[in-house]
Design a protein around this motif. Structure first.
Motif, PDB file in Angstrom:
ATOM      1  N   GLY A   1       0.829  -1.400  -0.258  1.00 19.26           N
ATOM      2  CA  GLY A   1       0.055   0.022   0.030  1.00 19.26           C
ATOM      3  C   GLY A   1       0.823   1.317  -0.075  1.00 19.26           C
ATOM      4  O   GLY A   1       2.037   1.165  -0.115  1.00 19.26           O
TER       5      GLY A   1
ATOM      6  N   GLY B   1       1.363   3.207   2.254  1.00 18.45           N
ATOM      7  CA  GLY B   1       2.079   3.527   3.414  1.00 18.45           C
ATOM      8  C   GLY B   1       3.589   2.813   3.406  1.00 18.45           C
ATOM      9  O   GLY B   1       4.606   3.204   4.196  1.00 18.45           O
TER      10      GLY B   1
ATOM     11  N   HIS C   1       2.136   9.083   0.207  1.00 16.34           N
ATOM     12  CA  HIS C   1       0.811   8.703   0.452  1.00 16.34           C
ATOM     13  C   HIS C   1       0.014  10.094   0.428  1.00 16.34           C
ATOM     14  O   HIS C   1      -1.218   9.822   0.985  1.00 16.34           O
ATOM     15  CB  HIS C   1       0.967   7.801   1.724  1.00 16.34           C
ATOM     16  CG  HIS C   1       1.780   8.548   2.865  1.00 16.34           C
ATOM     17  ND1 HIS C   1       1.553   9.828   3.428  1.00 16.34           N
ATOM     18  CD2 HIS C   1       2.748   7.979   3.468  1.00 16.34           C
ATOM     19  CE1 HIS C   1       2.344   9.878   4.365  1.00 16.34           C
ATOM     20  NE2 HIS C   1       3.178   8.895   4.366  1.00 16.34           N
TER      21      HIS C   1
ATOM     22  N   ALA D   1      -3.316  12.273   3.831  1.00 13.92           N
ATOM     23  CA  ALA D   1      -4.463  11.412   4.491  1.00 13.92           C
ATOM     24  C   ALA D   1      -5.361  12.402   5.637  1.00 13.92           C
ATOM     25  O   ALA D   1      -5.176  11.878   6.704  1.00 13.92           O
ATOM     26  CB  ALA D   1      -3.866  10.037   5.059  1.00 13.92           C
TER      27      ALA D   1
ATOM     28  N   ALA E   1      -1.081   6.401  11.123  1.00 11.41           N
ATOM     29  CA  ALA E   1      -0.309   6.350   9.623  1.00 11.41           C
ATOM     30  C   ALA E   1       1.034   5.582   9.744  1.00 11.41           C
ATOM     31  O   ALA E   1       1.624   5.401  10.782  1.00 11.41           O
ATOM     32  CB  ALA E   1      -0.031   7.772   9.416  1.00 11.41           C
ATOM     33  N   ASN E   2       0.925   4.978   8.693  1.00  8.94           N
ATOM     34  CA  ASN E   2       2.117   3.812   8.585  1.00  8.94           C
ATOM     35  C   ASN E   2       3.501   4.935   8.285  1.00  8.94           C
ATOM     36  O   ASN E   2       3.408   5.489   7.141  1.00  8.94           O
ATOM     37  CB  ASN E   2       2.169   3.068   7.276  1.00  8.94           C
ATOM     38  CG  ASN E   2       3.170   2.154   7.432  1.00  8.94           C
ATOM     39  OD1 ASN E   2       4.233   2.092   7.759  1.00  8.94           O
ATOM     40  ND2 ASN E   2       2.772   0.988   6.453  1.00  8.94           N
TER      41      ASN E   2
ATOM     42  N   HIS F   1       2.685  -3.928  12.966  1.00 13.02           N
ATOM     43  CA  HIS F   1       2.010  -3.491  11.472  1.00 13.02           C
ATOM     44  C   HIS F   1       1.364  -2.274  12.107  1.00 13.02           C
ATOM     45  O   HIS F   1       0.225  -2.511  13.022  1.00 13.02           O
ATOM     46  CB  HIS F   1       1.398  -4.632  10.887  1.00 13.02           C
ATOM     47  CG  HIS F   1       2.255  -5.406  10.391  1.00 13.02           C
ATOM     48  ND1 HIS F   1       1.861  -6.627   9.608  1.00 13.02           N
ATOM     49  CD2 HIS F   1       3.552  -5.579  10.067  1.00 13.02           C
ATOM     50  CE1 HIS F   1       3.115  -7.342   9.085  1.00 13.02           C
ATOM     51  NE2 HIS F   1       4.005  -6.518   9.280  1.00 13.02           N
ATOM     52  N   THR F   2       0.895  -1.352  11.197  1.00  7.54           N
ATOM     53  CA  THR F   2      -0.010  -0.238  11.448  1.00  7.54           C
ATOM     54  C   THR F   2      -1.556  -0.763  10.825  1.00  7.54           C
ATOM     55  O   THR F   2      -1.441  -1.710  10.153  1.00  7.54           O
ATOM     56  CB  THR F   2       0.420   0.971  10.974  1.00  7.54           C
ATOM     57  OG1 THR F   2       0.990   0.848   9.678  1.00  7.54           O
ATOM     58  CG2 THR F   2       1.526   1.676  11.711  1.00  7.54           C
TER      59      THR F   2
ATOM     60  N   ASP G   1      -3.000   0.151   8.307  1.00  8.00           N
ATOM     61  CA  ASP G   1      -3.223  -0.038   6.990  1.00  8.00           C
ATOM     62  C   ASP G   1      -2.495  -1.334   6.466  1.00  8.00           C
ATOM     63  O   ASP G   1      -3.030  -2.283   5.517  1.00  8.00           O
ATOM     64  CB  ASP G   1      -2.410   0.942   6.183  1.00  8.00           C
ATOM     65  CG  ASP G   1      -0.951   1.130   6.571  1.00  8.00           C
ATOM     66  OD1 ASP G   1      -0.738   1.082   7.684  1.00  8.00           O
ATOM     67  OD2 ASP G   1      -0.145   0.975   5.672  1.00  8.00           O
TER      68      ASP G   1
END
Length: 351
Positions: free
Chosen positions: A253, A255, A276, A279, A288-289, A327-328, A330
């Motif tokens: 993605g 991110g 990105h 957002a 957010a990543n 992991h975030t 997203d």
């Protein structure tokens, strides 16, 4: 050695991902006995609302006083997009003549993707960065008459094509020796046939690189169906922008998508940014990543000659992402922006 870094957090999630990135870059440099000196610039939407411009008129000169710039994002719902994009990031690209945009795409182990079978995907898109459909030529005729006519003129010059192509061929020589030029010369009679001709000429100076020319619609399908068949892609401004966002899905993605705006072969500072955007729907929530921003920072270190520090950042990030707890949202997890940043920092310090 001291790295002088201009930091432009910008809008939306930009300040959040930049805040997670700068400590990682500082730690990586300190491990090599070097220093990071930062200058934070309040450029972006808030400045536009306050002063009528997203950055000062001499913004490019400010960036030139540094070794590089780390940029977060630009855009907010209460300001027209074109005011901020043209007034800041595209403005910097053109004022500094940052001829090439580099967008690497790497599928990290342990990171989920909406596309099946992405293991081993590792490609890079070289995008011409100052011309094409984004040159700003055109206008709106008969506005408000009911017969409004929008005119957008794409500009492609031999000079811009050559310098983007030279960098793409050089990059391909360092990788697998494969380069794909993406155009639309079957339907557009002037600009993209020029791309085909000029890139073939440049290719004659790089006989060890295998060149293929692929139409953009065919490349979009191939990117999803057979991404491992690709290594270095060269494209104009518009196609490079669209395809790099599509390619980001292969890595998990937007991110996960870093970028660099550079003028190859010069001492002009590059501008490094996650792609990105701001957002606004998740801004301020801390979810957010920061991966794209951290990887952009690694590109920055590489380009400034700090390869060991850049390698340390990438290895720590790759190791951190193998654990789903980091992991975030997203990526299907629940980690916050700061938690993932802190995990990368901890991994780097303990390796």
């Amino acid at each position: 050695m001291t790295v002088r870094l201009a930091v432009i957090p910008g809008d939306g999630v930009g300040p959040e991902v930049v805040a997670a990135t700068v400590p990682v870059l500082r730690a990586a440099l300190e491990q090599q006995g070097e220093r990071l000196e930062t200058t934070e610039l309040d450029w972006g939407g808030e400045r536009f609302l306050r002063e009528g411009a997203a950055m000062p008129a001499d913004g490019a000169s400010t960036i030139r006083a540094h070794d590089a710039a780390l940029f977060g994002a630009v855009g907010r719902p209460d300001v027209p997009d074109h005011e901020l994009v043209w007034g800041l990031i595209i403005g910097l690209r053109q004022q500094l003549d940052l001829a090439v945009n580099i967008r690497p795409v790497r599928a990290f182990p342990g990171v989920p993707s909406k596309v099946r079978d992405v293991e081993g995907v590792d490609l890079v898109i070289v995008r011409e960065n100052t011309e094409g459909e984004y040159v700003g030529a055109g206008g709106l005729a008969h506005a408000g008459t009911g017969h409004d006519l929008g005119i957008e003129v794409a500009v492609h010059s031999r000079r811009a094509i050559e310098r983007a192509a030279e960098h793409a061929f050089s990059l391909a020589e360092q990788r697998t020796g494969r380069l794909a030029l993406v155009t639309k010369s079957n339907a557009m009679k002037h600009g993209y046939p020029l791309w085909d001709a000029v890139v073939r000429e440049v290719g004659q100076r790089h006989p060890d690189v295998e060149l293929e020319i692929v139409l953009v619609d065919a490349m979009a399908a191939r990117m999803v169906q057979s991404p491992r068949s690709l290594d270095v892609l060269l494209a104009g401004n518009l196609f490079g922008d669209i395809l790099s966002d599509l390619a980001a899905v292969l890595a998990g993605g937007m991110g996960m998508a870093p970028s660099a705006n550079i003028l190859p072969g010069s001492d002009v500072p590059g501008v490094y940014e996650p792609v990105h955007g701001s957002a606004p729907d998740i801004a301020g929530r801390g979810i957010a990543n920061p991966t794209a921003c951290i990887l952009s920072g690694a590109m920055l270190l590489d380009d400034l000659g700090h390869e060991a520090a850049a390698k340390a950042v990438r290895e720590a990030l790759a190791a951190t992402l193998t654990t789903p707890v980091n992991h975030t949202p997203d990526l299907g997890g629940s980690a916050s922006t700061s938690q993932l940043g802190a995990a990368v920092l901890h991994e780097m310090e303990t390796r």
